[in-house]
Design an enzyme around this catalytic site. Sequence first.
Site, short mmCIF file in Angstrom:
data_model
loop_
_atom_site.label_atom_id
_atom_site.label_comp_id
_atom_site.label_asym_id
_atom_site.label_seq_id
_atom_site.Cartn_x
_atom_site.Cartn_y
_atom_site.Cartn_z
CG ASP A 272 20.07 38.38 23.51
OD1 ASP A 272 20.81 37.71 22.60
OD2 ASP A 272 19.45 38.64 23.91
CD GLU B 145 13.89 38.19 20.35
OE1 GLU B 145 13.76 37.66 20.83
OE2 GLU B 145 15.26 37.58 19.77
C1 FRU Z 1 17.41 37.80 22.10
C2 FRU Z 1 16.77 36.88 23.03
C3 FRU Z 1 16.34 38.38 24.00
C4 FRU Z 1 15.44 37.87 25.11
C5 FRU Z 1 17.24 36.97 25.79
C6 FRU Z 1 17.04 35.50 26.12
O1 FRU Z 1 18.55 36.86 21.02
O2 FRU Z 1 15.64 36.18 22.60
O3 FRU Z 1 14.94 38.69 23.34
O4 FRU Z 1 15.99 39.06 25.99
O5 FRU Z 1 17.17 36.74 24.24
O6 FRU Z 1 18.03 34.96 26.24
#
Ligand code: FRU
Length: 507
Positions: free
Chosen positions: A33, A215
Amino acid sequence: MDTLATGNTPTTTAAENYRPALHYTAENSWLNDPNGLIHHDGMYHLYYQNNPWGNVWGNMSWGHATSTDLLTWTEQPLAIPCDANEEVFSGSMVHDRQNSSGFGNETTAPLVAVYTSAYKPESAHPGVQAQSLAYSLDGGYTWTKYSNNPVLNRGSANFRDPKVFRYDGDAGSYWVMVAVEALDHQVVLYRSQDLKTWEHLSSFGPANATTGIWECPDLFPLPVDGDPKNLKWVLTVNLNPGGPNNGSAGQYFIGDFDGTTFTSTSTVTEGLQDSNRLGEYHWLDWGRDYYAAVSFSDAPDGRRLMIGWMNNWQYANTIPTTPWRSPMSLVREITLQTSEGSLALVQQPAGDWTTLAGKGSFCLTQTTLHDSVQVLAGAAGAVQRIDVTFTPGNAEEFGLILCGDGQKGTRVGIRPGEGNLFVDRRESGRTDFHSSFPSIDTAPLRATAGSYRLTIFVDRCSIEVFAQDGQVTMSELIFPAETSTELSVYAIGGTVTMNTLQVTKFP
Ligand code: FRU
């Protein structure tokens, strides 16, 4: 610290051939992300979920890159590392101009990162995800974690991805955080005066797509059709899995925010859904590889700029690249526009592309095809932008074959009778690393005044399609052989007229 993660490693040469030229990748490590996006002192900062010691997911920390033009990025030293207590999950950043947090001093207002502490089993909060702060007094290059972290703890194992912005409106002036309770398919809203003490405002969801966890939310106002007196609020939330073409994807809602509650006027289904109504919801992108998209804080001129992770949790850890893994998408400028009586986001590649020295161009005008494939000699390339307009005759299907080798390639096609745009990557090159990778993915698409217009960025391991000037986008990874660079145009079952085709090649 922790274990050194290793990925599946194809030959270095082939893997480096996939390294994109226009999309950001970490030099020699894993990323997911985008985090902490901000424009500050003339510099765009892109932080991101990073495994500093490997090229699969793990050891989550914030990596960092900077850009002045949104097109070329410079990798910076690791910004916020994991430690013995926590992994540093996704979050956002604000410039605390009034020093409301007290992290600044007489001369410097701090940058404050708000991130999720994913607490390790041996920590004081085993298994909990809570929101924490770190601050920088040197413009985002070095970071100090706040000693009283976490600042917002609900005792939940799936409370994460805080996006913070400054609300200045009828209800007052304060910081607002949107985060998710991922398993509940809820966006939760909080407010604060100092970034340290948070008060619950409201919750949104479940609504529309809920077959995966929620998310990385975002919430921001946009003028309707460019009218600053007519603002609507957009709530984006990413979903994994359960996207319109399988796996990870981002959906959005349009509505109003009164400083406490977001009210959606675009909700199609309330509550939990297992039915297949995905085609009725609003999607940020219809391709397989655009996830965790969030917007920049403080972008100049009130513009809304977004960037997404170009990968899909279904196969993310196995894509055949090394020593890096996963590109970011191009930065997109998004606007809210009325089309056929309803509102939707429109997305355009951001940045001044004329500044990127082209490696030549190719142009074709007015060509009619009848049930055939035509290789465009002189248009071949692995890194290019293609602008093409089609006016359909009676062809059932027409479009382009990208990154071809004379027989196979990635098809980007339109089937007007079905009202669909599609990407077919079943013969795009390497597809054997995961069973869910080879796919035909579709998006609804209608002609505008009888024509279809596509802008496609081809960048070695990906294509990003902006259709009808950004009304529909599709982003997909592909792994063609280095020699597969041919560009062809085709029609099946009748005629199509290609009005213009312009190829801009990049070095
Ligand atoms: C989304 C996610 C988020 C989390 C991060 C962990 O891709 O699962 O929810 O904060 O990646 O790397």
